[in-house]
Design an enzyme around this catalytic site. Structure first.
Site, short mmCIF file in Angstrom:
data_model
loop_
_atom_site.label_atom_id
_atom_site.label_comp_id
_atom_site.label_asym_id
_atom_site.label_seq_id
_atom_site.Cartn_x
_atom_site.Cartn_y
_atom_site.Cartn_z
N ASN A 11 -1.50 106.17 -28.85
CA ASN A 11 -2.57 105.39 -28.24
C ASN A 11 -2.79 105.96 -26.85
O ASN A 11 -1.99 105.72 -25.95
CB ASN A 11 -2.16 103.91 -28.18
CG ASN A 11 -3.17 103.07 -27.41
OD1 ASN A 11 -4.25 103.54 -27.07
ND2 ASN A 11 -2.81 101.83 -27.13
N LYS A 13 -4.95 105.25 -24.71
CA LYS A 13 -5.49 104.28 -23.73
C LYS A 13 -6.62 104.96 -22.95
O LYS A 13 -7.32 105.80 -23.52
CB LYS A 13 -4.36 103.73 -22.85
CG LYS A 13 -3.21 103.16 -23.70
CD LYS A 13 -2.22 102.34 -22.93
CE LYS A 13 -1.12 101.87 -23.88
NZ LYS A 13 -0.19 100.93 -23.24
N HIS A 95 -4.62 94.90 -29.33
CA HIS A 95 -3.62 95.40 -28.37
C HIS A 95 -3.45 94.37 -27.25
O HIS A 95 -4.42 93.72 -26.85
CB HIS A 95 -4.07 96.75 -27.80
CG HIS A 95 -2.96 97.43 -27.05
ND1 HIS A 95 -2.62 97.07 -25.77
CD2 HIS A 95 -2.09 98.40 -27.42
CE1 HIS A 95 -1.60 97.80 -25.38
NE2 HIS A 95 -1.24 98.61 -26.36
N GLU A 97 -3.24 94.63 -24.21
CA GLU A 97 -4.10 94.85 -23.05
C GLU A 97 -5.49 94.26 -23.30
O GLU A 97 -6.13 93.74 -22.37
CB GLU A 97 -4.16 96.35 -22.71
CG GLU A 97 -2.83 96.80 -22.12
CD GLU A 97 -2.44 98.24 -22.39
OE1 GLU A 97 -3.31 99.04 -22.78
OE2 GLU A 97 -1.25 98.56 -22.24
N GLU A 166 4.52 95.02 -30.54
CA GLU A 166 4.59 95.57 -29.20
C GLU A 166 4.92 94.44 -28.21
O GLU A 166 4.01 93.75 -27.75
CB GLU A 166 3.25 96.21 -28.80
CG GLU A 166 2.85 97.39 -29.65
CD GLU A 166 1.97 98.37 -28.87
OE1 GLU A 166 2.23 99.57 -28.97
OE2 GLU A 166 1.06 97.93 -28.16
N GLY A 172 4.76 100.19 -21.16
CA GLY A 172 4.54 100.89 -19.91
C GLY A 172 5.57 100.58 -18.84
O GLY A 172 5.41 100.94 -17.68
N SER A 210 7.32 101.59 -24.69
CA SER A 210 8.26 102.54 -24.06
C SER A 210 9.07 103.34 -25.08
O SER A 210 10.26 103.62 -24.85
CB SER A 210 9.17 101.83 -23.06
OG SER A 210 8.40 101.26 -22.01
N GLY A 231 2.43 105.00 -26.31
CA GLY A 231 1.49 105.08 -25.19
C GLY A 231 1.76 106.31 -24.34
O GLY A 231 1.39 107.43 -24.70
P1 13P Z 1 3.98 102.76 -23.72
O1 13P Z 1 4.54 103.66 -24.81
O2 13P Z 1 3.36 103.51 -22.60
O3 13P Z 1 4.95 101.72 -23.30
O4 13P Z 1 2.74 101.97 -24.40
C1 13P Z 1 2.93 101.33 -25.61
C2 13P Z 1 1.63 100.88 -26.12
O5 13P Z 1 1.02 99.97 -25.58
C3 13P Z 1 1.06 101.58 -27.27
O6 13P Z 1 -0.04 100.90 -27.78
#
Ligand code: 13P
Length: 247
Positions: A11, A13, A95, A97, A166, A172, A210, A231
């Site tokens: 992803n 982002k 997601h 976010e 997640e 993150g 992560s 991510g």
């Molecule tokens: P990270 O791997 O940066 O923690 O992000 C995970 C994520 O939100 C994937 O959709």
């Protein structure tokens, strides 16, 4: 028990540029075949060039979101039919976010999953609790409520989705759920799915939050973890490939 082929999805982002994407994809393609399904989800404007670069490769691509609506006066939205035209195999929906910054409700997420499926795009449905919810002992209730909306809306088609657990506190932050914590939630989700579909055993449940080259193998070794939604580490070809090889 069914053996499920692992799936590793990047992803991206809101990251990337023509140049950065080209370099990243060339790096991934140069890595050669891996024993897992791979996909990348770039921002919408780059779907077209990613599709050209990845055509005839083993790497699939998808979108990070999709509209719940078929078409019409929905400024800024992108429909499932459009994603299909650009060859998207997947669309991430719900997601954290988007739930947090765009007010997406459980029902809207479910409607997006339905819209994607109706056009042959596989939704990757994200669920996960916040740190406050985990500390309040609400993890199970939260993820079940989030998944329940999708189960009810998709009914007999629920077996066609991919689910991604997640935990918001792991995204993150560099703070990964332990393999045991992640497995416990995955087992709950699979049990919930099994009550709704005879295909639950074949469904892929991804872990995200992560995931890095050094923790991927132990996460992916858990019985109900069928790959990852990646991510930050998906933006470096070497890291993404190392995670894919851990699958
Ligand atoms: P990270 O791997 O940066 O923690 O992000 C995970 C994520 O939100 C994937 O959709």
């Amino acid at each position: 028990m069914t053996t499920r082929r692992k799936l590793v999805v990047g992803n991206w982002k809101m990251h990337g540029s023509h140049a950065a994407n080209a370099e990243l994809l060339q790096g991934i393609l140069a890595g050669g075949p891996v024993n897992a399904d791979l996909a990348v989800c770039p921002p919408f404007p780059y779907l077209s060039e990613v599709a050209v670069t990845l055509a005839n490769s083993a790497v699939a691509w998808g979108a990070q979101d999709v509209s719940a609506f078929e078409q019409g006066a929905y400024t800024g939205e992108v429909s499932a039919a459009m994603l299909r035209e650009f060859g998207c195999r997947y669309a991430i929906v719900g997601h954290s976010e988007r739930r947090a910054y765009h007010g997406e409700t459980d029902q809207l997420v479910a409607d997006k999953a339905k819209a994607a499926l109706s056009r042959g795009v596989t939704p990757i449905v994200c669920v996960g609790e916040t740190l406050a919810q985990r500390e309040a002992g609400e993890t199970e209730a939260v993820v079940k409520r989030q998944l329940s909306a999708v189960i009810h809306t998709l009914a007999h088609c629920i077996g066609e989705v991919v689910v991604a657990y997640e935990p918001v506190w792991a995204i993150g932050t560099g703070r990964t759920a332990s393999p045991e914590q992640a497995q416990a939630v995955h087992a709950l989700l699979r049990a919930q799915l099994a009550a709704a579909t005879p295909h639950a055993d074949a469904m892929r449940l991804l872990y995200g939050g992560s995931v890095k080259p050094d923790n991927a193998a132990t996460l992916f070794a858990q019985p109900d973890i069928d790959g990852g939604l990646i991510g930050g580490a998906a933006l470096k070809a070497a890291d993404f490939l190392a995670i894919a090889r851990a699958a």
